[in-house]
Design a protein around this motif. Structure first.
Motif, PDB file in Angstrom:
ATOM      1  N   TYR A  22       0.851  -1.200   0.000  1.00 51.64           N
ATOM      2  CA  TYR A  22       0.000   0.000   0.000  1.00 51.64           C
ATOM      3  C   TYR A  22       0.882   1.243   0.000  1.00 51.64           C
ATOM      4  O   TYR A  22       1.839   1.347   0.773  1.00 51.64           O
ATOM      5  CB  TYR A  22      -0.914   0.014   1.235  1.00 51.64           C
ATOM      6  N   ALA A  24       0.998   5.293   0.661  1.00 50.12           N
ATOM      7  CA  ALA A  24       0.242   6.239   1.496  1.00 50.12           C
ATOM      8  C   ALA A  24       0.133   7.643   0.909  1.00 50.12           C
ATOM      9  O   ALA A  24      -0.517   8.500   1.502  1.00 50.12           O
ATOM     10  CB  ALA A  24       0.880   6.321   2.882  1.00 50.12           C
ATOM     11  N   LEU A  46      -5.753   2.845   6.351  1.00 56.73           N
ATOM     12  CA  LEU A  46      -4.520   2.231   6.853  1.00 56.73           C
ATOM     13  C   LEU A  46      -4.826   0.986   7.684  1.00 56.73           C
ATOM     14  O   LEU A  46      -4.176  -0.054   7.541  1.00 56.73           O
ATOM     15  CB  LEU A  46      -3.741   3.244   7.689  1.00 56.73           C
ATOM     16  N   ILE A  57       4.148  -0.929   3.600  1.00 56.95           N
ATOM     17  CA  ILE A  57       3.557   0.392   3.390  1.00 56.95           C
ATOM     18  C   ILE A  57       4.642   1.354   2.941  1.00 56.95           C
ATOM     19  O   ILE A  57       5.718   1.434   3.546  1.00 56.95           O
ATOM     20  CB  ILE A  57       2.883   0.915   4.679  1.00 56.95           C
ATOM     21  N   THR A  59       5.750   5.290   2.167  1.00 57.17           N
ATOM     22  CA  THR A  59       5.402   6.629   2.615  1.00 57.17           C
ATOM     23  C   THR A  59       6.597   7.558   2.434  1.00 57.17           C
ATOM     24  O   THR A  59       7.618   7.180   1.867  1.00 57.17           O
ATOM     25  CB  THR A  59       4.953   6.594   4.096  1.00 57.17           C
ATOM     26  N   THR A  68       1.380  12.035   6.066  1.00 58.31           N
ATOM     27  CA  THR A  68       1.132  10.597   5.960  1.00 58.31           C
ATOM     28  C   THR A  68       1.840   9.821   7.070  1.00 58.31           C
ATOM     29  O   THR A  68       1.289   8.855   7.602  1.00 58.31           O
ATOM     30  CB  THR A  68       1.542  10.047   4.580  1.00 58.31           C
ATOM     31  N   ILE A  72       0.045   7.370   9.724  1.00 57.74           N
ATOM     32  CA  ILE A  72       0.463   5.977   9.895  1.00 57.74           C
ATOM     33  C   ILE A  72       0.715   5.678  11.367  1.00 57.74           C
ATOM     34  O   ILE A  72       0.278   4.651  11.903  1.00 57.74           O
ATOM     35  CB  ILE A  72       1.712   5.680   9.047  1.00 57.74           C
TER      36      ILE A  72
END
Length: 293
Positions: A22, A24, A46, A57, A59, A68, A72
């Motif tokens: 994923y 972010a 999230l 993840i 970022t 972000t 998180i």
């Protein structure tokens, strides 16, 4: 038929992660600047990602900036042992949201400490050095000076693993003489395929390739071929584009981003999408048509 398995993994250095992760970036405000439109919705995305099995993840503290990473931390801290958070340094934002290089040693050190603080970590799992010689794509030039600074921060224990972003093959070769490079993050998707040879070379060396803008970025992929295939498969064009990437090479890790739980579930559903060899050849033609224009 070739089956796609979301539980299939590839390694970031010594850390195996699922190939569907994923990104972010879209959790920040418009233009990746400022706070999200809906704070609670961002937290929900999230949490849903991790609850769905995502363990990678992507970022950066220059998303927002700081937005972000702080989201998180609020949503997921303390982090699951198997969660790998990958961040980026090498850029900064001005007060209007422009993207500017930040390669000076003090800027790089500050970026690492900002990421640590905002994520609530003692050490960063993976840090990508984002090369900013040209903000629109890779441009040749030595990366020795900034990467040496990052390698020194790694030696101090603040960074566990190092990657590169927006780089050329020559820069990757230069970087590997300075420290181990566990991943490369460049623009790549069904229509933008200038890194084809690079992806194959990295696969041979066990280095992950993480395409940013896997769905076209700020100009989403548009292709009648892609749409036709998606209709036949009962999927969305974007799901098919993600599935094609998973089929493209075993070292590709995906980090599609979204600010919607529903869209997140659509992205993760590509684990169940099967593409035949004929379909893959049909989709491969999209890049050829794009280059012919």
């Amino acid at each position: 038929m070739t089956s796609i398995d979301q539980s299939g993994t590839f390694t970031l250095g010594d850390r195996p992660v699922k190939r569907l992760g994923y990104g972010a970036m879209q959790l920040a405000g418009p233009g990746v600047f400022g706070p999200p439109r809906d704070h609670d919705a961002a937290l929900a995305v999230l949490r849903e990602a991790v609850a769905s099995g995502v363990d990678h993840i992507d970022t950066s503290d220059f998303y927002g900036p700081h937005v972000t990473n702080q989201l998180i931390r609020e949503a997921l801290h303390p982090y699951a042992d198997d969660l790998v958070i990958v961040t980026k340094i090498g850029a900064r934002r001005d007060d209007k949201g422009a993207w500017l290089p930040a390669f000076a040693p003090e800027e790089l050190a500050k970026a690492v400490h900002d990421n640590l603080r905002n994520l609530g970590l003692d050490a960063l799992d993976v840090v990508n050095l984002r090369i900013m010689f040209d903000t629109h794509g890779p441009a040749e030039g030595s990366i020795e000076a900034p990467l040496t600074v990052l390698a020194e921060l790694q030696q101090k224990g603040l960074v566990r693993r190092v990657g590169l972003s927006n780089v050329t093959a020559a820069q990757i070769a230069e970087g590997r003489k300075i420290t181990e490079i566990v991943c490369v993050q460049n623009q790549y998707n069904l229509a933008h395929r200038s890194d084809d040879a690079l992806i194959d070379a990295l696969a041979r060396d066990g280095i992950a390739y993480v395409p940013f803008f896997p769905l076209g970025g700020f100009s989403p992929l548009q292709s009648s071929t892609l749409s036709d295939v998606a209709t036949r498969l009962g999927a969305t064009p974007m799901q098919v584009a993600l599935a094609w990437l998973l089929h493209r090479a075993p070292n590709i890790l995906l980090i599609p981003g979204t600010s919607s739980v529903g869209h997140l579930r659509e992205n993760l559903a590509v684990a169940d999408l099967k593409l035949s060899d004929d379909v893959i050849r049909e989709l491969d033609s999209v890049a050829k048509l794009d280059h012919a224009r």
